[in-house]
Design a protein around this motif. Structure first.
Motif, PDB file in Angstrom:
ATOM      1  N   UNK A  81       0.770  -1.109  -0.011  1.00  0.00           N
ATOM      2  CA  UNK A  81       0.298  -0.062  -0.231  1.00  0.00           C
ATOM      3  C   UNK A  81       0.870   1.231  -0.509  1.00  0.00           C
ATOM      4  N   UNK A  82       0.858   2.069  -0.616  1.00  0.00           N
ATOM      5  CA  UNK A  82       1.896   3.174  -1.382  1.00  0.00           C
ATOM      6  C   UNK A  82       3.217   2.478  -2.057  1.00  0.00           C
ATOM      7  N   UNK A  83       3.026   2.728  -3.404  1.00  0.00           N
ATOM      8  CA  UNK A  83       3.623   2.169  -4.455  1.00  0.00           C
ATOM      9  C   UNK A  83       4.896   3.694  -4.392  1.00  0.00           C
ATOM     10  N   UNK A  84       4.693   4.355  -4.632  1.00  0.00           N
ATOM     11  CA  UNK A  84       5.081   5.546  -5.079  1.00  0.00           C
ATOM     12  C   UNK A  84       5.659   5.206  -6.668  1.00  0.00           C
ATOM     13  N   UNK A 102       0.946  -6.648  -5.866  1.00  0.00           N
ATOM     14  CA  UNK A 102      -0.461  -6.249  -6.484  1.00  0.00           C
ATOM     15  C   UNK A 102       0.314  -4.529  -5.348  1.00  0.00           C
ATOM     16  N   UNK A 103       0.029  -3.949  -5.669  1.00  0.00           N
ATOM     17  CA  UNK A 103       0.158  -2.540  -5.720  1.00  0.00           C
ATOM     18  C   UNK A 103      -1.064  -1.121  -6.100  1.00  0.00           C
ATOM     19  N   UNK A 154       1.222 -13.488   1.169  1.00  0.00           N
ATOM     20  CA  UNK A 154       3.130 -13.913   2.392  1.00  0.00           C
ATOM     21  C   UNK A 154       3.668 -12.826   2.679  1.00  0.00           C
ATOM     22  N   UNK A 155       2.863 -11.339   2.574  1.00  0.00           N
ATOM     23  CA  UNK A 155       4.556 -10.537   2.807  1.00  0.00           C
ATOM     24  C   UNK A 155       3.674  -8.808   1.803  1.00  0.00           C
ATOM     25  N   UNK A 156       3.043  -7.691   3.294  1.00  0.00           N
ATOM     26  CA  UNK A 156       2.033  -7.288   3.127  1.00  0.00           C
ATOM     27  C   UNK A 156       3.165  -6.208   3.525  1.00  0.00           C
ATOM     28  N   UNK A 157       3.823  -4.777   2.822  1.00  0.00           N
ATOM     29  CA  UNK A 157       4.515  -3.491   3.455  1.00  0.00           C
ATOM     30  C   UNK A 157       3.407  -2.057   2.870  1.00  0.00           C
ATOM     31  N   UNK A 158       3.050  -1.770   3.811  1.00  0.00           N
ATOM     32  CA  UNK A 158       2.176  -0.213   4.587  1.00  0.00           C
ATOM     33  C   UNK A 158       3.351   0.536   4.141  1.00  0.00           C
ATOM     34  N   UNK A 165      -2.909   4.072   8.994  1.00  0.00           N
ATOM     35  CA  UNK A 165      -2.297   3.066   9.170  1.00  0.00           C
ATOM     36  C   UNK A 165      -2.274   1.993   9.716  1.00  0.00           C
ATOM     37  N   UNK A 166      -3.360   1.734  10.285  1.00  0.00           N
ATOM     38  CA  UNK A 166      -4.225   0.535  11.433  1.00  0.00           C
ATOM     39  C   UNK A 166      -5.261  -0.044  10.211  1.00  0.00           C
ATOM     40  N   UNK A 167      -6.046   1.035   9.696  1.00  0.00           N
ATOM     41  CA  UNK A 167      -7.027   0.186   8.729  1.00  0.00           C
ATOM     42  C   UNK A 167      -6.314  -0.658   7.488  1.00  0.00           C
ATOM     43  N   UNK A 168      -5.460  -0.749   7.830  1.00  0.00           N
ATOM     44  CA  UNK A 168      -4.839  -0.988   6.404  1.00  0.00           C
ATOM     45  C   UNK A 168      -3.740  -2.804   5.997  1.00  0.00           C
ATOM     46  N   UNK A 169      -3.472  -1.842   7.980  1.00  0.00           N
ATOM     47  CA  UNK A 169      -3.127  -2.853   8.447  1.00  0.00           C
ATOM     48  C   UNK A 169      -4.308  -4.427   9.171  1.00  0.00           C
ATOM     49  N   UNK A 170      -5.242  -3.868   9.008  1.00  0.00           N
ATOM     50  CA  UNK A 170      -5.968  -4.664   9.388  1.00  0.00           C
ATOM     51  C   UNK A 170      -6.529  -5.465   8.195  1.00  0.00           C
ATOM     52  N   UNK A 171      -6.636  -5.183   7.287  1.00  0.00           N
ATOM     53  CA  UNK A 171      -7.034  -5.137   5.646  1.00  0.00           C
ATOM     54  C   UNK A 171      -5.997  -6.462   5.183  1.00  0.00           C
TER      55      UNK A 171
END
Ligand code: DHB
Ligand code: MG
Length: 243
Positions: A81-84, A102-103, A154-158, A165-171
């Protein structure tokens, strides 16, 4: 501590010759210019800078660290979440031939430059770049995961708007495989994380504190925060494992 004014006009960042020299020394030894992906990084940084993107991508040493997490876990599907400008995704993808990313990027100009950088790095065929707000796109991804139409991650980078932050973490937690890793960047907020008064006017502190406190009460995950110094700043990230 000396500070450097950012070219993009953002808050100046702390620097220290020991931090920059050690990143330079270790990268020269551990990721030398003979590595096949070496030039992709300098190209992505130069193209991003030339097109006005802010200089807030992860330090090289952290990009490699996250890529190594994917390798250790043999991750096949990663979420960002956040490709920049795509810099961190290029690390994950070029170090992991088995990986798809998936970004999600809110800013269409950033997404356009990221797409150029993915093509230049030869990884565009393994990237799904979704343009829009995370909170609009993540519900659709979750439904697809729940319906069995999309692999769990298997891996998420927020690394996006810190207030979410929390909403993305929860998803991310809902879409993760057991033993998956979730990283939230910048929670240390240049050393202000423990300052509850700073949270009132500083979204990086507010978002960092919210995610640390809510993750601490969340039985689905276990986590720690690592403070970091590097050639970019004093900062740090939360790293969680899904049970
Ligand atoms: C900022 C955002 C980031 O994600 C980062 O890694 C560093 C700085 C910022 O908004 O200033
Ligand atoms: Mg960041």
């Amino acid at each position: 501590m000396p500070t450097i004014q950012r070219a993009d006009g953002r808050e100046e960042f702390e620097t220290d010759a020991r931090w920059t020299d050690i990143d330079k020394y270790t990268l020269t030894n551990l990721h030398p210019s003979s590595r096949p992906n070496h030039n992709h990084f300098s190209h992505a940084i130069e193209n991003s800078q030339a097109n006005g993107l802010p200089d807030i991508g992860v330090p090289a040493v952290q990009g490699k660290f996250f890529a190594m997490q994917c390798r250790m876990l043999n991750v096949t599907h990663s979420l960002e979440v956040g490709t920049l400008g795509g810099y961190s995704a290029i690390w994950l993808l070029t170090e992991n031939p088995q990986l798809r990313v998936t970004t999600i990027e809110f800013n269409p100009h950033h997404a356009k430059i990221a797409q150029q950088n993915f093509e230049a790095a030869g990884v565009a065929d393994r990237v799904e770049l979704l343009v829009g707000a995370g909170m609009d796109i993540l519900p659709t991804l979750l439904k697809e995961v729940e319906d069995g139409k999309r692999e769990q991650f298997g891996f998420t980078f927020i690394d996006a708007d810190k207030g979410n932050n929390w909403n993305y973490f929860d998803y991310a937690t809902k879409m993760s495989k057991p033993r998956a890793c979730i990283v939230v960047d910048n929670v240390v907020a240049k050393g202000k994380l423990a300052d509850e008064n700073a949270a009132e006017e500083n979204m990086m502190v507010k978002g960092g504190r919210e995610v640390v406190e809510r993750v601490g009460r969340d039985d689905r995950v276990d986590a720690t925060v690592l403070q970091t110094v590097s050639d970019k700043d004093y900062d740090g990230f939360l790293i969680a494992v899904v049970k």
